[in-house]
Design a protein around this motif. Structure first.
Motif, mmCIF file in Angstrom:
data_model
loop_
_atom_site.group_PDB
_atom_site.id
_atom_site.type_symbol
_atom_site.label_atom_id
_atom_site.label_comp_id
_atom_site.label_asym_id
_atom_site.label_seq_id
_atom_site.Cartn_x
_atom_site.Cartn_y
_atom_site.Cartn_z
ATOM 1 N N LYS A 181 4.541 31.149 -4.559
ATOM 2 C CA LYS A 181 4.420 30.321 -5.761
ATOM 3 C C LYS A 181 3.548 29.125 -5.425
ATOM 4 N N PRO A 182 2.726 28.650 -6.365
ATOM 5 C CA PRO A 182 1.871 27.489 -6.063
ATOM 6 C C PRO A 182 2.692 26.241 -5.730
ATOM 7 N N ARG A 183 2.140 25.423 -4.859
ATOM 8 C CA ARG A 183 2.683 24.091 -4.612
ATOM 9 C C ARG A 183 1.939 23.161 -5.559
ATOM 10 N N TYR A 184 2.575 22.821 -6.658
ATOM 11 C CA TYR A 184 1.881 22.203 -7.784
ATOM 12 C C TYR A 184 1.460 20.748 -7.556
ATOM 13 N N VAL A 185 2.266 20.005 -6.824
ATOM 14 C CA VAL A 185 2.078 18.553 -6.762
ATOM 15 C C VAL A 185 1.864 18.080 -5.333
ATOM 16 N N LYS A 186 0.921 17.161 -5.173
ATOM 17 C CA LYS A 186 0.680 16.528 -3.873
ATOM 18 C C LYS A 186 1.196 15.090 -3.912
ATOM 19 N N VAL A 187 1.675 14.622 -2.751
ATOM 20 C CA VAL A 187 2.208 13.262 -2.649
ATOM 21 C C VAL A 187 1.365 12.471 -1.649
ATOM 22 N N ASN A 188 0.905 11.303 -2.074
ATOM 23 C CA ASN A 188 0.196 10.376 -1.183
ATOM 24 C C ASN A 188 1.086 9.154 -0.977
ATOM 25 N N PRO A 189 1.878 9.129 0.106
ATOM 26 C CA PRO A 189 2.831 8.024 0.301
ATOM 27 C C PRO A 189 2.162 6.673 0.516
ATOM 28 N N ASP A 190 0.892 6.672 0.901
ATOM 29 C CA ASP A 190 0.210 5.400 1.185
ATOM 30 C C ASP A 190 0.067 4.526 -0.053
ATOM 31 N N ILE A 191 -0.021 5.138 -1.229
ATOM 32 C CA ILE A 191 -0.208 4.342 -2.448
ATOM 33 C C ILE A 191 1.001 4.438 -3.378
ATOM 34 N N CYS A 192 2.089 5.016 -2.874
ATOM 35 C CA CYS A 192 3.294 5.124 -3.680
ATOM 36 C C CYS A 192 3.962 3.759 -3.803
ATOM 37 N N ALA A 193 4.362 3.407 -5.013
ATOM 38 C CA ALA A 193 4.978 2.099 -5.278
ATOM 39 C C ALA A 193 6.496 2.176 -5.314
ATOM 40 N N HIS A 194 7.069 3.268 -4.816
ATOM 41 C CA HIS A 194 8.518 3.450 -4.912
ATOM 42 C C HIS A 194 9.289 2.482 -4.017
ATOM 43 N N ASN A 195 8.845 2.339 -2.785
ATOM 44 C CA ASN A 195 9.599 1.506 -1.850
ATOM 45 C C ASN A 195 8.677 1.042 -0.731
ATOM 46 N N LYS A 196 8.848 -0.202 -0.323
ATOM 47 C CA LYS A 196 8.064 -0.717 0.784
ATOM 48 C C LYS A 196 8.883 -1.782 1.503
ATOM 49 N N HIS A 197 8.934 -1.654 2.821
ATOM 50 C CA HIS A 197 9.692 -2.598 3.653
ATOM 51 C C HIS A 197 11.139 -2.715 3.185
ATOM 52 N N GLY A 198 11.699 -1.580 2.729
ATOM 53 C CA GLY A 198 13.093 -1.574 2.307
ATOM 54 C C GLY A 198 13.342 -2.123 0.919
ATOM 55 N N LEU A 199 12.298 -2.430 0.180
ATOM 56 C CA LEU A 199 12.437 -2.976 -1.171
ATOM 57 C C LEU A 199 12.180 -1.887 -2.202
ATOM 58 N N ASN A 200 13.032 -1.816 -3.213
ATOM 59 C CA ASN A 200 12.882 -0.801 -4.250
ATOM 60 C C ASN A 200 11.877 -1.256 -5.309
ATOM 61 N N GLY A 201 10.988 -0.331 -5.698
ATOM 62 C CA GLY A 201 9.975 -0.654 -6.698
ATOM 63 C C GLY A 201 9.989 0.326 -7.851
ATOM 64 N N CYS A 202 8.959 1.146 -7.953
ATOM 65 C CA CYS A 202 8.784 2.068 -9.078
ATOM 66 C C CYS A 202 9.683 3.304 -8.933
ATOM 67 N N ASN A 203 10.340 3.682 -10.032
ATOM 68 C CA ASN A 203 11.171 4.892 -10.051
ATOM 69 C C ASN A 203 10.809 5.808 -11.216
ATOM 70 N N ARG A 204 9.612 5.668 -11.744
ATOM 71 C CA ARG A 204 9.239 6.385 -12.964
ATOM 72 C C ARG A 204 9.325 7.899 -12.804
ATOM 73 N N CYS A 205 8.863 8.425 -11.693
ATOM 74 C CA CYS A 205 8.860 9.881 -11.520
ATOM 75 C C CYS A 205 10.279 10.445 -11.437
ATOM 76 N N LEU A 206 11.216 9.662 -10.907
ATOM 77 C CA LEU A 206 12.594 10.129 -10.740
ATOM 78 C C LEU A 206 13.295 10.328 -12.080
ATOM 79 N N ASN A 207 12.775 9.694 -13.128
ATOM 80 C CA ASN A 207 13.445 9.718 -14.426
ATOM 81 C C ASN A 207 13.062 10.896 -15.307
ATOM 82 N N PHE A 208 12.029 11.668 -14.916
ATOM 83 C CA PHE A 208 11.490 12.632 -15.876
ATOM 84 C C PHE A 208 11.365 14.060 -15.359
ATOM 85 N N CYS A 209 11.966 14.388 -14.203
ATOM 86 C CA CYS A 209 11.833 15.765 -13.708
ATOM 87 C C CYS A 209 12.928 16.641 -14.301
#
Length: 560
Positions: free
Chosen positions: A174-202
């Motif tokens: 089956k295709p691997r549909y989605v790629k993840v680039n953690p370098d520009i992800c705004a979810h978490n940095k240095h233990g701080l929580n940020g963006c959670n938009r993707c978690l809300n819509f799967c």
């Protein structure tokens, strides 16, 4: 131009353009593999489960009876008694089912607590396939995992499942549909929580936060694209097609049709299964259907760009099989897109439609023909750099172009919970510690290099909140907005700047003035510093020298 009168010409133009325009795809796309041996768990009333197992005679079946039998009719019970006599039934209470084709782990209550039913029943670590005849699905997801067939009491669904299951033995890709680039992800940095938009819509529950990083389970992912749609930075990007390929396809499709038909087309996004069934030759010739894995693969940047490329309207075909989460998401994005168009004086050119609307499109298409024609935008590759911000850069290019074709407003549209906006600071209390700069995933916030300064670019801000969470002085606040003033939105703004603090002993620059004053305010009265408060105004080297000179002048001072 009469749509109905010119249908033969319009349909011919569409046929030629679509035949000569293809989406560039990866010829060897990344895939994931499922391996199955044909071990099937049938869940439900024991009578129905046994009758279903009897029709899967070529498979290795186990029954988990979790509901009372459906009928006490003697003839029915006799048929059940004679069905699948070699298949064993279990009556344990179901605890959980997790997994996918070839890897279903089924937990049940037992005398020893909780046990793996597959280990008990077939001496295997997992079941390969689950056929669920329960009144309610045992896995409560809008998009069920591959290999899990929920049919309930629906005979048509059961017949379809019984036909498919015997073919699900072996290895499948089956295709691997989605790629993840953690370098520009705004979810978490240095233990701080940020963006959670993707978690809300799967709708398949394929996305999770693991060790403060976003991970996608490719075995559960259905390729709905809602995560890539919601991602404000482009850290999650669709791979079939890639964002760049889809934009290129839309630009070519629209521009070629305009040249061939001498009219602006309507772009219709639909999914390639349920939606595709409604795309027939009866569709108006000025409507260009674009098939996606799911309709949420195309996001607001694709809609706006398609309009900027010269389409007059965007239609999104929503069927009954579209997951409710995806419909909810689309309605939110649609409201935002049309609010943006409203603000700039454009008609509301983006619509969500139902299959029945396709039967009577001509009146609305005739209305859109009366709207002002959009002159095509030529995308500026230089303005789309860097690649990490290509998604929002192209979106704003499209917005600016559409704005220039309408009222040319330079207003600010303030809306809640959107990934666009500004960062504001209380400059009197900011110490220029740069904690915000260190956490910003898009470099919307930058330092001043050799000069103590904090700089900000509005267009790059995704309103993730990491800077606000990182600020030790709590002087940062966020304002979500769409700024139609292109120059103001793209320019580097100076939020704060001050001369560096110079060491009172050697004159070298070693900190910001705000930082030194903050240190004196916070610890200057402490007994360790009160007698030597001037040391806080020295660089590290001079502070050590001053301490040793003090000891040499009075060796016994440290012992008092």
């Amino acid at each position: 131009m009469s749509i109905i009168k010119n249908q033969p010409m319009l349909k011919q133009a569409r046929q030629q353009v679509m035949a000569n325009t293809q989406i560039l795809q990866n010829l060897i796309p990344p895939t994931v593999s499922y391996t199955t041996q044909g071990h099937v768990l049938v869940i439900g009333p024991e009578d129905l489960a046994r009758l279903a197992a009897d029709k899967l005679s070529t498979m290795s079946c186990v029954i988990l009876a979790n509901e009372a039998i459906s009928s006490q009719d003697e003839a029915h019970l006799e048929m059940v008694m004679n069905a699948a006599s070699q298949v064993e039934s279990y009556y344990n209470k179901l605890v959980s089912i997790k997994g996918f084709l070839g890897q279903f782990q089924v937990k049940v209550e037992s005398d020893n607590g909780v046990s793996d039913l597959s280990v008990v029943a077939i001496r295997q670590a997992h079941f390969d396939i689950v056929l669920d005849l329960s009144h309610c699905p045992c896995i409560n997801l809008e998009m069920l995992p591959p290999g899990y067939f929920y049919v309930g009491q629906n005979q048509a669904l059961l017949a379809d499942a019984l036909e498919q299951i015997p073919d699900l033995v072996g290895e499948f890709d089956k295709p691997r549909y989605v790629k993840v680039n953690p370098d520009i992800c705004a979810h978490n940095k240095h233990g701080l929580n940020g963006c959670n938009r993707c978690l809300n819509f799967c709708p398949a529950d394929a996305i999770s936060s693991v060790a403060q990083k976003i991970e996608i389970d490719p075995y559960l992912c259905h390729g709905a694209g809602s995560c890539t749609n919601a991602c404000p930075t482009g850290a999650l990007s669709y791979d079939l097609p890639t964002p760049k390929s889809l934009h290129s396809y839309l630009e070519k499709l629209v521009s070629r049709y305009r040249l061939q038909a001498q009219t602006a087309p309507v772009v219709l996004f639909h999914d390639n299964e349920a939606g595709a069934q409604f795309i027939t030759d009866e569709l108006s010739g000025d409507v260009l259907p674009v098939a996606m894995e799911e309709i949420t693969v195309a996001s607001i940047d694709h809609w706006m760009a398609a309009l900027a490329y010269g389409a007059r309207e965007i239609l999104i075909l929503n069927t009954e099989l579209t997951a409710p989460t995806l419909t909810q998401m689309l309605k939110g994005e649609l409201a935002l897109a049309n609010r943006i168009l409203d603000e700039m004086g454009q008609p509301q050119r983006i619509r969500l439609i139902r299959p029945e609307d396709l039967l009577d499109l001509y009146p609305s298409l005739a209305v859109s023909l009366t709207w002002p024609v959009i002159m095509p935008m030529v995308a500026n590759p230089a303005a789309i750099a860097p690649a990490s911000l290509a998604k929002r850069s192209l979106l704003f290019q499209a917005i600016d172009h559409l704005n220039s074709q309408a009222a040319g407003v330079d207003s600010v549209l303030t809306l809640a919970n959107i990934p666009y906006g500004v960062v504001s600071i209380n400059s009197d209390k900011c110490t220029l510690c740069m904690s915000c700069v260190a956490t910003c995933p898009t470099q919307a916030l930058k330092d001043g290099g050799d000069t103590p300064a904090l700089k900000f670019t509005e267009q790059d801000c995704v309103q993730c909140g990491l800077c606000e969470a990182a600020c030790p002085e709590k002087v940062i606040s966020l304002v979500a907005q769409i700024n139609f003033n292109q120059q103001q939105r793209q320019q580097v703004q100076l939020l704060k700047q001050e001369p560096p603090f110079e060491c009172i002993r050697c004159g070298s620059e070693f900190a910001t003035q705000s930082m030194v004053h903050k240190m004196i305010e916070m610890v200057g009265a402490h007994s360790a510093f009160s007698a030597n408060i001037e040391r806080l105004k020295m660089c590290g080297d001079c502070r050590v020298k001053d301490m040793f000179e003090d000891i040499l002048d009075d060796p016994e001072k440290q012992l008092r």
